[in-house]
Design a protein around this motif. Sequence first.
Motif, PDB file in Angstrom:
ATOM      1  N   GLY A  43      -6.947   1.716  -3.856  1.00 15.98           N
ATOM      2  CA  GLY A  43      -7.446   0.577  -3.092  1.00 15.98           C
ATOM      3  C   GLY A  43      -8.618  -0.122  -3.759  1.00 15.98           C
ATOM      4  N   ASN A  58       0.818  -1.217   0.000  1.00 18.60           N
ATOM      5  CA  ASN A  58       0.000   0.000   0.000  1.00 18.60           C
ATOM      6  C   ASN A  58       0.848   1.261   0.000  1.00 18.60           C
ATOM      7  OD1 ASN A  58      -2.822  -0.551  -0.177  1.00 18.60           O
ATOM      8  ND2 ASN A  58      -2.763  -1.465   1.862  1.00 18.60           N
ATOM      9  N   ASN A  87      -1.087   4.521  -0.983  1.00 18.24           N
ATOM     10  CA  ASN A  87      -2.321   4.290  -0.224  1.00 18.24           C
ATOM     11  C   ASN A  87      -2.090   4.393   1.281  1.00 18.24           C
ATOM     12  OD1 ASN A  87      -3.788   3.730  -2.531  1.00 18.24           O
ATOM     13  ND2 ASN A  87      -3.679   1.512  -2.299  1.00 18.24           N
ATOM     14  N   ALA A 139      -1.271  -4.314  -4.623  1.00 20.21           N
ATOM     15  CA  ALA A 139      -1.912  -3.055  -4.250  1.00 20.21           C
ATOM     16  C   ALA A 139      -2.089  -2.184  -5.476  1.00 20.21           C
ATOM     17  CB  ALA A 139      -1.070  -2.323  -3.208  1.00 20.21           C
TER      18      ALA A 139
END
Length: 327
Positions: A119, A42, A47, A115
């Motif tokens: 998301g 992430n 993210n 990822a």
Amino acid sequence: MSINVIHPGLATSVQDLGRKGYFHLGIPVSGAMDRFACRCANWLVGNDENAAVLEAVFMGPKLTFNQDATVAVTGADMTPILDGEEQVNWASFAVKAGQTLSFSHLTGGARIYIAIAGGIDVPEVLGSRSTYTLGALGGFEGRLLQAGDELPVGSDEAPFEERYLPDFLRRPRLNQLRVVPGLYWHRITKAAGEQFFNDTWQVAPEADRIGYRFKNGTPLEFVEREQPFGAGSDPSNIVDGCYPYGSIQVPAGKEPIVLHRDAVSGGGYFMIGTVVSVDMDLIGQMQPNSQTQFVQVSLEDALKARKEYDALLKYAKQHIEKSGAAR
């Protein structure tokens, strides 16, 4: 934005860092089996660390992107391939609309984390997007991905930024698991306890998100007692108790089972101890037939390990962010 699933791989699901606060109701934490790899994936695409990703086991999926995207793949050794061109693991890469992402054969570890910036935008269920397949809860329709699924992805307008995490900041795949002896340690003899930690154990084929079974060790010897009312007749039985995340059951004293992300919250088997939380990531990357040893540690050792793990996470996040800014 959305992604089309051309082939789901062997067992691919939507996961985040897990579902907290419902274990007492029998709803497990679920979430990524390797939380370090999930977080890093992430961060590599910009993210929040708890954004939903794809977790694929042993075999990667084949995905077609309907819009431009930033992607990163971490965890097991399985090379991402974008329209026939190999990409680098533990680094972000740009995907153009219409391109297809597939994966090489697995060469190490067990689970990858994919990822995508923005998301996987499935609905939250009880505070998490993680899939709990036994309860048909969360994720994409409460199940593993299937061919033909169209996965929604959250909006992301940030320009592509190349980020990476070097080898020295990735957790090594160790063959030792640290264990704090549990409340039922007194149920086995001193010799049995010593032998449990001396033995080399092998991961059995029964290894999944519910638990990992280990075989080829010495059966436990129990201290004789009259079974209490409400317990089963086997010496490994107890009057039902709670199962902590990472606890180790040994049914009939023969093959330990480490309970993982989708395990039940209680039952009638005694627990010899609990794997420290930071080593549960390591189990998530173990393949069947791999060997390991359990290592006895104190609660103080476990807390120290958690502190070191948190420091590594912080350092990894800082490095990933700086790697993008430096370019």
